[in-house]
Design a protein around this motif. Sequence first.
Motif, PDB file in Angstrom:
ATOM      1  N   LYS A  47       1.021 -10.852   4.810  1.00  0.00           N
ATOM      2  CA  LYS A  47       1.627  -9.514   4.780  1.00  0.00           C
ATOM      3  C   LYS A  47       2.995  -9.556   4.126  1.00  0.00           C
ATOM      4  N   LEU A  48       3.803 -10.579   4.457  1.00  0.00           N
ATOM      5  CA  LEU A  48       5.132 -10.705   3.870  1.00  0.00           C
ATOM      6  C   LEU A  48       5.038 -10.919   2.375  1.00  0.00           C
ATOM      7  N   THR A  49       4.080 -11.793   1.969  1.00  0.00           N
ATOM      8  CA  THR A  49       3.899 -12.048   0.544  1.00  0.00           C
ATOM      9  C   THR A  49       3.537 -10.771  -0.202  1.00  0.00           C
ATOM     10  N   LEU A  50       2.641  -9.968   0.388  1.00  0.00           N
ATOM     11  CA  LEU A  50       2.253  -8.703  -0.241  1.00  0.00           C
ATOM     12  C   LEU A  50       3.443  -7.770  -0.368  1.00  0.00           C
ATOM     13  N   ASN A  51       4.290  -7.727   0.673  1.00  0.00           N
ATOM     14  CA  ASN A  51       5.459  -6.854   0.612  1.00  0.00           C
ATOM     15  C   ASN A  51       6.417  -7.275  -0.487  1.00  0.00           C
ATOM     16  N   VAL A  52       6.608  -8.600  -0.638  1.00  0.00           N
ATOM     17  CA  VAL A  52       7.479  -9.097  -1.695  1.00  0.00           C
ATOM     18  C   VAL A  52       6.921  -8.726  -3.056  1.00  0.00           C
ATOM     19  N   VAL A  53       5.603  -8.934  -3.226  1.00  0.00           N
ATOM     20  CA  VAL A  53       4.958  -8.572  -4.498  1.00  0.00           C
ATOM     21  C   VAL A  53       5.118  -7.087  -4.777  1.00  0.00           C
ATOM     22  N   TRP A  78     -14.726  12.199 -20.287  1.00  0.00           N
ATOM     23  CA  TRP A  78     -14.133  11.487 -19.164  1.00  0.00           C
ATOM     24  C   TRP A  78     -12.799  12.116 -18.756  1.00  0.00           C
ATOM     25  N   THR A  79     -12.407  11.831 -17.529  1.00  0.00           N
ATOM     26  CA  THR A  79     -11.095  12.204 -17.013  1.00  0.00           C
ATOM     27  C   THR A  79     -10.471  10.974 -16.358  1.00  0.00           C
ATOM     28  N   ALA A  80      -9.152  10.877 -16.413  1.00  0.00           N
ATOM     29  CA  ALA A  80      -8.439   9.724 -15.872  1.00  0.00           C
ATOM     30  C   ALA A  80      -7.389  10.189 -14.870  1.00  0.00           C
ATOM     31  N   TYR A  81      -7.112   9.355 -13.898  1.00  0.00           N
ATOM     32  CA  TYR A  81      -6.287   9.722 -12.757  1.00  0.00           C
ATOM     33  C   TYR A  81      -5.295   8.605 -12.439  1.00  0.00           C
ATOM     34  N   VAL A  82      -4.250   8.985 -11.705  1.00  0.00           N
ATOM     35  CA  VAL A  82      -3.284   7.998 -11.219  1.00  0.00           C
ATOM     36  C   VAL A  82      -3.127   8.185  -9.717  1.00  0.00           C
ATOM     37  N   ILE A  83      -3.189   7.092  -8.988  1.00  0.00           N
ATOM     38  CA  ILE A  83      -2.930   7.120  -7.545  1.00  0.00           C
ATOM     39  C   ILE A  83      -1.936   6.017  -7.229  1.00  0.00           C
ATOM     40  N   ASN A  84      -0.991   6.305  -6.344  1.00  0.00           N
ATOM     41  CA  ASN A  84       0.014   5.329  -5.954  1.00  0.00           C
ATOM     42  C   ASN A  84      -0.426   4.567  -4.706  1.00  0.00           C
ATOM     43  N   SER A  85       0.134   3.412  -4.544  1.00  0.00           N
ATOM     44  CA  SER A  85      -0.064   2.629  -3.321  1.00  0.00           C
ATOM     45  C   SER A  85       1.277   2.001  -2.957  1.00  0.00           C
ATOM     46  N   GLU A  86       1.600   2.007  -1.668  1.00  0.00           N
ATOM     47  CA  GLU A  86       2.894   1.467  -1.245  1.00  0.00           C
ATOM     48  C   GLU A  86       2.978  -0.037  -1.464  1.00  0.00           C
ATOM     49  N   HIS A  87       1.853  -0.699  -1.419  1.00  0.00           N
ATOM     50  CA  HIS A  87       1.821  -2.139  -1.664  1.00  0.00           C
ATOM     51  C   HIS A  87       0.413  -2.512  -2.108  1.00  0.00           C
ATOM     52  N   PRO A  88       0.223  -3.694  -2.703  1.00  0.00           N
ATOM     53  CA  PRO A  88      -1.114  -4.100  -3.127  1.00  0.00           C
ATOM     54  C   PRO A  88      -2.078  -4.147  -1.941  1.00  0.00           C
ATOM     55  N   GLN A  89      -3.211  -3.484  -2.097  1.00  0.00           N
ATOM     56  CA  GLN A  89      -4.150  -3.386  -0.981  1.00  0.00           C
ATOM     57  C   GLN A  89      -5.511  -2.946  -1.499  1.00  0.00           C
ATOM     58  N   LYS A  90      -6.559  -3.330  -0.788  1.00  0.00           N
ATOM     59  CA  LYS A  90      -7.893  -2.837  -1.101  1.00  0.00           C
ATOM     60  C   LYS A  90      -8.181  -1.578  -0.297  1.00  0.00           C
ATOM     61  N   TYR A  91      -8.759  -0.591  -0.965  1.00  0.00           N
ATOM     62  CA  TYR A  91      -9.155   0.648  -0.313  1.00  0.00           C
ATOM     63  C   TYR A  91     -10.648   0.869  -0.524  1.00  0.00           C
ATOM     64  N   HIS A  92     -11.289   1.440   0.473  1.00  0.00           N
ATOM     65  CA  HIS A  92     -12.704   1.790   0.345  1.00  0.00           C
ATOM     66  C   HIS A  92     -12.773   3.137  -0.367  1.00  0.00           C
ATOM     67  N   CYS A  93     -13.464   3.179  -1.473  1.00  0.00           N
ATOM     68  CA  CYS A  93     -13.448   4.361  -2.335  1.00  0.00           C
ATOM     69  C   CYS A  93     -14.788   5.078  -2.318  1.00  0.00           C
ATOM     70  N   PHE A  94     -14.729   6.412  -2.295  1.00  0.00           N
ATOM     71  CA  PHE A  94     -15.907   7.267  -2.341  1.00  0.00           C
ATOM     72  C   PHE A  94     -15.691   8.347  -3.395  1.00  0.00           C
ATOM     73  N   ALA A  95     -16.785   8.865  -3.932  1.00  0.00           N
ATOM     74  CA  ALA A  95     -16.721   9.991  -4.879  1.00  0.00           C
ATOM     75  C   ALA A  95     -17.762  11.020  -4.479  1.00  0.00           C
ATOM     76  N   ILE A 136     -11.903  -1.065  -3.630  1.00  0.00           N
ATOM     77  CA  ILE A 136     -11.173  -1.061  -4.898  1.00  0.00           C
ATOM     78  C   ILE A 136      -9.750  -1.550  -4.637  1.00  0.00           C
ATOM     79  N   PRO A 137      -9.317  -2.634  -5.277  1.00  0.00           N
ATOM     80  CA  PRO A 137      -7.939  -3.098  -5.078  1.00  0.00           C
ATOM     81  C   PRO A 137      -6.951  -2.242  -5.877  1.00  0.00           C
ATOM     82  N   LEU A 138      -5.876  -1.848  -5.225  1.00  0.00           N
ATOM     83  CA  LEU A 138      -4.794  -1.127  -5.889  1.00  0.00           C
ATOM     84  C   LEU A 138      -3.539  -1.980  -5.853  1.00  0.00           C
ATOM     85  N   ILE A 139      -2.815  -1.980  -6.947  1.00  0.00           N
ATOM     86  CA  ILE A 139      -1.522  -2.649  -6.979  1.00  0.00           C
ATOM     87  C   ILE A 139      -0.474  -1.722  -6.392  1.00  0.00           C
TER      88      ILE A 139
END
Length: 547
Positions: free
Chosen positions: A5-11, A466-483, A520-523
């Motif tokens: 967790k600490l390493t992820l926060n630093v990254v 096609w359409t493209a999107y931007v989503i933010n993440s507070e830290h690198p993490q995997k999210y379960h994605c649905f459409a 889906i991993p987000l940075i």
Amino acid sequence: MPSKKLTLNVVAKMTLVLIGLIIGIKTSYGAGFLHTQGQNMVDQDGNVVLLRGVGLGNWLLPEGYMWKFGNNGDRPRKIEAMIDEMIGTQAAEQFWLDFRRNYITEADIRRIAELGFNSVRPALNARRFLTEGNNPVYVQEGFELLDNLVNWCKKYQLYVIMDMHGAPGGQTGANIDDSPNDQPELFSNPENQKRLIDLWIKIAERYKDESTVAAYDLLNEPLPARTGAAEKYKAQLEPLYKKITQAIRTVDKKHMITLEGCDWANDWSVFSRPFDDNVFYQFHYYCWDSVETLKGVDDFIARRARFNTPVWVGETGEKNNTIYWGTTQYFEANNIGWSFWPWKKMDTGNTPYSIKRPTGWEQIVNYSRGREKPSRQLAQKALDELLENIKLENCIYYPDVVNAILRRAPGIVEAENYGHEGAGKSYFILNTKQNSQLYRKSEPVPVIADDERGERKSVRLQANEWTAYVINSEHPQKYHCFARVKAETSPTVLIFTSGRYQIPIKLENTDWKEIDLGEIPLIGRENRFQIKVQNGQVLIDWFRFDE
């Protein structure tokens, strides 16, 4: 060995720093006083700072709609009269002292900073700082409350934009500024203007050395058009701004000053050219149309270029998560900061925090609408409960609202909130000769209403589009994605792309389906993803990122 967790926060922090260096924009606290530099706000080191904050409404200027009140309690002086009548003068005085101490506290400011905002805009009522009548005197309590706010904001590294929401006599002639006689008496009575100027000098003298204070907002939403006030008095507005600014500059040459147009801040025809070298202009942006549209800001951007000053959205909000995501994304794509209105109010689901309605509150609401006065015992009990309910720890938190405002996971990205980088970057559409009839009407991406009121929308795409999107993440993490998608021809094949992940979606029938796209991993910070139609035609409702 450091924890994962600490390493992820630093990254994550390193990622934020790198992005800030690349794009040259900070969304955090900067060094020294903010000042204008061309069309940007910059800190002492020349870093561009984008103000992204919340409005502290209903604290120093209570607004009846946030209490669920009717016409007899639509503004501070009427709410005060109601409470005085219900529980008596002495108890009412104590109630208001406790209300102002409890409504915004250090806990609120700490939380605002934790959530990722970098500024607050407190709505000030002149009566909290200066009495009315023939021999006005300054009210120490108001300045002490403001001192507390500035000190807390300094501690948690938030900027303060001081907003004169209710000027002496009223600048609108409406309930929002506590007008005593439903007339903009700031403009009809020169004595009120003198009192306003003196009050701004007093504020500027007090905070002239406080770099936490970002700007002075001289008047909130002056002179609405619908009442005739704008037509009658708007020629006075810019000259009054000049007088106030000149007076402030006699004691404070450091702080930015922000100017709002007439007619709810948005009529900038009153402005000639900048009369101060540290001024920026402000508009307010609400999407109350039905069907909802994302209104253009081209006129404000054009005036920004003409004036060579920053522009800022002093208020936006009061709607839903789709609009919140779409509007703040739109502003920032155009280098425009914003302040969400408001931080909290009673019994709502569309603000970061909601205040629980006290027991028996409906009887007080009925009294505000001309019905029977509740008993003193009931009123006192309800008001005592309110004093507890307004404390942050007793409010209900809505993370979905905050995540929509800041456009981050976990959350839902509506298909119509694709990026703002234009054709070839945020979308590709074959037929560019016809713009959408809904929502973003200046662009060719087809936005379709899925119900009669247009409250549910989807994007229609065909093969190769096609359409493209931007989503933010507070830290690198995997999210379960649905459409959520619906094929209009069968079979239809889509490709979802995020980073190095490409996920094919095959739709065999024409029903709405919620497709599981897996993890889906987000940075940290910004993440781009795309949906492309390989063959067929499809409606796309949303993408959801769950923790």
